[in-house]
Design a protein around this motif. Structure first.
Motif, mmCIF file in Angstrom:
data_model
loop_
_atom_site.group_PDB
_atom_site.id
_atom_site.type_symbol
_atom_site.label_atom_id
_atom_site.label_comp_id
_atom_site.label_asym_id
_atom_site.label_seq_id
_atom_site.Cartn_x
_atom_site.Cartn_y
_atom_site.Cartn_z
ATOM 1 N N TYR A 94 146.069 -34.541 105.095
ATOM 2 C CA TYR A 94 147.461 -34.217 104.783
ATOM 3 C C TYR A 94 148.375 -34.701 105.906
ATOM 4 O O TYR A 94 148.109 -34.445 107.077
ATOM 5 C CB TYR A 94 147.636 -32.714 104.558
ATOM 6 C CG TYR A 94 146.959 -32.199 103.311
ATOM 7 C CD1 TYR A 94 147.221 -32.760 102.074
ATOM 8 C CD2 TYR A 94 146.043 -31.150 103.376
ATOM 9 C CE1 TYR A 94 146.593 -32.301 100.919
ATOM 10 C CE2 TYR A 94 145.410 -30.689 102.234
ATOM 11 C CZ TYR A 94 145.694 -31.265 101.014
ATOM 12 O OH TYR A 94 145.076 -30.805 99.881
ATOM 13 N N PRO A 95 149.474 -35.412 105.563
ATOM 14 C CA PRO A 95 150.365 -35.953 106.585
ATOM 15 C C PRO A 95 151.114 -34.873 107.374
ATOM 16 O O PRO A 95 151.462 -35.070 108.520
ATOM 17 C CB PRO A 95 151.340 -36.826 105.797
ATOM 18 C CG PRO A 95 151.285 -36.300 104.407
ATOM 19 C CD PRO A 95 149.904 -35.732 104.219
ATOM 20 N N ASP A 96 151.347 -33.751 106.751
ATOM 21 C CA ASP A 96 152.048 -32.642 107.398
ATOM 22 C C ASP A 96 151.126 -31.424 107.354
ATOM 23 O O ASP A 96 150.872 -30.879 106.283
ATOM 24 C CB ASP A 96 153.358 -32.349 106.668
ATOM 25 C CG ASP A 96 154.159 -31.216 107.287
ATOM 26 O OD1 ASP A 96 153.670 -30.555 108.220
ATOM 27 O OD2 ASP A 96 155.290 -30.984 106.822
ATOM 28 N N PRO A 97 150.621 -30.985 108.507
ATOM 29 C CA PRO A 97 149.661 -29.881 108.518
ATOM 30 C C PRO A 97 150.210 -28.557 107.992
ATOM 31 O O PRO A 97 149.448 -27.690 107.591
ATOM 32 C CB PRO A 97 149.259 -29.759 109.989
ATOM 33 C CG PRO A 97 150.253 -30.539 110.755
ATOM 34 C CD PRO A 97 150.903 -31.498 109.830
ATOM 35 N N THR A 98 151.543 -28.403 107.941
ATOM 36 C CA THR A 98 152.101 -27.153 107.434
ATOM 37 C C THR A 98 152.068 -27.077 105.911
ATOM 38 O O THR A 98 152.161 -25.994 105.351
ATOM 39 C CB THR A 98 153.555 -26.939 107.907
ATOM 40 O OG1 THR A 98 154.375 -27.997 107.401
ATOM 41 C CG2 THR A 98 153.630 -26.888 109.415
ATOM 42 N N LEU A 99 151.951 -28.222 105.233
ATOM 43 C CA LEU A 99 151.965 -28.219 103.771
ATOM 44 C C LEU A 99 150.900 -27.294 103.186
ATOM 45 O O LEU A 99 151.155 -26.562 102.242
ATOM 46 C CB LEU A 99 151.767 -29.633 103.223
ATOM 47 C CG LEU A 99 152.925 -30.592 103.372
ATOM 48 C CD1 LEU A 99 152.536 -31.961 102.850
ATOM 49 C CD2 LEU A 99 154.148 -30.074 102.652
#
Length: 108
Positions: A94-99
């Motif tokens: 995932y490009p954004d770990p918060t997603l």
């Protein structure tokens, strides 16, 4: 000679939400808006289908009581995943770990 007339029109859109909900929440109370809030669903139904919807400020205000009950207290991941359909096996991609913070933290 012809004259060209230009008319400028300014449009102002104002969105009004359930003021009773906002005033109750602003006063320290935390209640849900009664009835349907989105897509034909009540707060309980909407948040039960995906608690990440509580990251939306409007939904959080309208469904304050239900969202508060779903909060896990983890800053930035209070309501679990920010995106739907997160997959534990894809966490490192995932490009954004918060997603997918809820799914990926659970797998650590």
């Amino acid at each position: 000679m012809d004259t060209l007339t230009v008319t400028v029109v300014t449009v102002l859109c104002i969105f009004t939400f359930n003021r009773a909900v906002y005033s109750q929440n602003a006063a320290g109370g935390c209640t849900d808006s009664s009835g349907i809030v989105q897509e034909g669903l009540t707060c309980i139904q909407l948040v039960s289908s995906f608690s990440g919807i509580c990251y939306d400020t409007v939904i959080n205000n309208m469904c304050c009581q239900t969202c508060t009950s779903k909060s896990n207290g983890i800053q930035g991941c209070e309501f679990g995943d920010h995106a739907q359909n997160c997959n534990l096996t894809l966490c490192n991609q995932y490009p954004d770990p918060t997603l997918c913070c809820g799914t990926c933290k659970a797998g650590q």
